[in-house]
Design a protein around this motif. Structure first.
Motif, short mmCIF file in Angstrom:
data_model
loop_
_atom_site.label_atom_id
_atom_site.label_comp_id
_atom_site.label_asym_id
_atom_site.label_seq_id
_atom_site.Cartn_x
_atom_site.Cartn_y
_atom_site.Cartn_z
N HIS A 1 1.06 -0.82 -3.65
CA HIS A 1 0.55 -2.03 -3.01
C HIS A 1 -0.54 -2.65 -3.86
O HIS A 1 -1.02 -2.05 -4.82
CB HIS A 1 0.00 -1.69 -1.61
CG HIS A 1 -1.14 -0.72 -1.65
ND1 HIS A 1 -0.95 0.65 -1.69
CD2 HIS A 1 -2.48 -0.89 -1.70
CE1 HIS A 1 -2.11 1.27 -1.75
NE2 HIS A 1 -3.07 0.34 -1.75
N PRO B 1 -1.09 -3.03 -9.20
CA PRO B 1 -0.30 -2.24 -8.26
C PRO B 1 -0.63 -0.75 -8.40
O PRO B 1 -0.71 -0.21 -9.51
CB PRO B 1 1.14 -2.54 -8.69
CG PRO B 1 1.06 -3.91 -9.29
CD PRO B 1 -0.26 -3.94 -10.01
N SER C 1 3.03 -2.45 9.02
CA SER C 1 2.25 -2.78 7.83
C SER C 1 1.07 -3.70 8.15
O SER C 1 0.09 -3.72 7.40
CB SER C 1 3.14 -3.45 6.77
OG SER C 1 3.74 -4.63 7.29
N TRP D 1 2.89 4.69 -1.23
CA TRP D 1 3.55 3.39 -1.29
C TRP D 1 2.72 2.45 -2.16
O TRP D 1 1.53 2.26 -1.95
CB TRP D 1 3.70 2.80 0.12
CG TRP D 1 4.76 3.46 0.95
CD1 TRP D 1 5.13 4.77 0.95
CD2 TRP D 1 5.57 2.82 1.94
NE1 TRP D 1 6.11 5.00 1.87
CE2 TRP D 1 6.41 3.83 2.50
CE3 TRP D 1 5.67 1.52 2.43
CZ2 TRP D 1 7.34 3.55 3.51
CZ3 TRP D 1 6.58 1.25 3.45
CH2 TRP D 1 7.42 2.25 3.97
N ALA E 1 7.40 -2.35 7.82
CA ALA E 1 7.55 -2.23 6.38
C ALA E 1 8.92 -1.66 6.06
O ALA E 1 9.47 -0.87 6.82
CB ALA E 1 6.46 -1.32 5.82
N SER F 1 -1.09 3.24 -5.81
CA SER F 1 -0.85 3.93 -4.55
C SER F 1 -1.94 4.96 -4.33
O SER F 1 -2.69 5.30 -5.26
CB SER F 1 0.53 4.60 -4.53
OG SER F 1 0.59 5.62 -5.51
N CYS G 1 -3.88 -5.79 -3.07
CA CYS G 1 -4.50 -6.93 -2.37
C CYS G 1 -5.39 -7.65 -3.37
O CYS G 1 -6.20 -7.00 -4.04
CB CYS G 1 -5.33 -6.47 -1.18
SG CYS G 1 -4.38 -5.80 0.19
N MET H 1 -1.21 1.13 5.03
CA MET H 1 -0.47 1.52 3.84
C MET H 1 -0.18 3.02 3.85
O MET H 1 -1.09 3.83 3.98
CB MET H 1 -1.27 1.15 2.58
CG MET H 1 -1.30 -0.35 2.33
SD MET H 1 -2.79 -0.90 1.44
CE MET H 1 -4.00 -0.85 2.76
N PHE I 1 -1.34 -9.85 0.10
CA PHE I 1 -1.03 -8.46 0.41
C PHE I 1 0.38 -8.18 -0.09
O PHE I 1 1.35 -8.69 0.47
CB PHE I 1 -1.14 -8.22 1.92
CG PHE I 1 -0.85 -6.80 2.35
CD1 PHE I 1 -1.33 -5.71 1.63
CD2 PHE I 1 -0.12 -6.55 3.51
CE1 PHE I 1 -1.07 -4.41 2.03
CE2 PHE I 1 0.14 -5.25 3.93
CZ PHE I 1 -0.34 -4.18 3.19
N ASP I 2 0.49 -7.43 -1.16
CA ASP I 2 1.76 -7.11 -1.79
C ASP I 2 2.11 -5.67 -1.40
O ASP I 2 1.48 -4.72 -1.87
CB ASP I 2 1.64 -7.24 -3.31
CG ASP I 2 2.99 -7.15 -4.01
OD1 ASP I 2 3.98 -6.80 -3.34
OD2 ASP I 2 3.04 -7.39 -5.23
N TYR I 3 3.11 -5.52 -0.53
CA TYR I 3 3.42 -4.19 0.02
C TYR I 3 4.85 -4.18 0.54
O TYR I 3 5.31 -5.16 1.14
CB TYR I 3 2.45 -3.89 1.16
CG TYR I 3 2.62 -2.55 1.84
CD1 TYR I 3 2.34 -1.35 1.19
CD2 TYR I 3 3.04 -2.47 3.17
CE1 TYR I 3 2.47 -0.13 1.82
CE2 TYR I 3 3.18 -1.25 3.81
CZ TYR I 3 2.89 -0.09 3.14
OH TYR I 3 3.02 1.13 3.77
#
Length: 290
Positions: A76, A35, A119, A74, A170, A37, A78, A70, A53-55
């Motif tokens: 995120h 994770p 998003s 923030w 988002a 940004s 992938c 993105m 996709f973690d967001y």
């Protein structure tokens, strides 16, 4: 243009267009992110296979034909799914430059950045336009004017489309309390220095446990992870400025190069050397301008 080793990422940069940077990955099975940004607004296109996709507090599966967006700062990530092949393009855009463009398009009252709600998108016209823009940037015969025009045209189309019909929204993070903003600002300013939890607790006026929980709730990272993320940004800036990897490591606050390289790869999904080895096209252009 593909990298010699398709498992390795390729970066396109041109100092005449400092507001954009393109990343190309043909085989993302070994490209894993922790994770993190970015300071820039980012726009990606899945060009093959699928990934996670973690967001914005959601984890979803995205596949070929999908665009992802993105916002700056923030958190995120992938990542590949069970070693399945996937490929993608990622464009990083300076947020101030993009805010100016949005203002010119009548989408912002002033040229000051405002986060976008969308998003993801599966609009085929936007996707095809993105692919064409990226191909132009990677094309040795394309002129500077053509590249500049493609970028402005594509981003204008995207901004206008997202303003009208955001396909997936988002969850905007809640604005952090001033005391946590002060902590984040302090970490950002002193990220290359040694920072203690006691120093941060004193600034926040709370206990260590409360600080870590509340900071992670608002920023998506613990104070330590936030510092490491800021250090890697410093390292990227140093590398793009032409500093040797060892010097970039020291500038970013790492005591040795191997540690810098391990953390860099974990957050950027590329080694420092891969990051500075831009496309052959860019190298040829740079040599021609000398």
């Amino acid at each position: 243009m593909k990298p010699k080793n398709s498992a390795q990422p390729m970066f396109w940069r041109d100092d005449r267009m400092p507001h954009v940077e393109l990343r190309c990955v043909e085989d993302g099975r070994k490209v894993c992110y922790a994770p993190h940004s970015h300071a820039q607004w980012s726009m990606g296109a899945i060009t093959g296979g699928q990934s996670t996709f973690d967001y914005a507090n959601r984890l979803e599966t995205i596949a070929e034909g999908t665009l992802v967006f993105m916002n700056p700062e923030w958190v995120h990530a992938c990542n590949p799914i069970a070693d399945q092949p996937w490929a993608y393009l990622m464009l990083y855009v300076d947020k101030d430059w993009l805010a100016e463009l949005r203002h010119e398009l009548g989408l912002l009252a002033s040229p000051i950045w405002d986060d976008l709600d969308a998003s993801t998108s599966r609009d085929p016209a936007l996707y095809d336009g993105y692919r064409a823009m990226a191909a132009c940037l990677l094309q040795p015969e394309a002129t500077l004017l053509e590249k500049q025009s493609r970028v402005v045209d594509l981003l204008s189309d995207v901004m206008l489309a997202l303003a009208e019909t955001p396909s997936a929204t988002a969850d905007r993070p809640v604005t952090p309390p001033e005391r946590l903003q002060a902590v984040a600002a302090y970490i950002g300013k002193h990220c290359a220095d040694e920072i203690t939890l006691e120093q941060l607790c004193e600034r926040a006026g709370c206990t260590a446990g409360h600080l870590i929980r509340s900071f992670r709730q608002h920023f998506g990272l613990t104070p330590h992870a936030y510092q490491i993320n800021q250090r890697i940004r410093l390292g990227q800036q140093a590398l793009k400025a032409g500093q040797p990897i060892a010097d970039a490591a020291l500038a970013a606050g790492f005591s040795d190069q191997p540690h810098f390289q391990r953390v860099f790869k974990r957050l950027v999904a590329a080694t420092p050397r891969q990051y500075v080895t831009t496309s052959v096209q860019h190298q040829d252009q740079a040599a021609a301008r000398k």
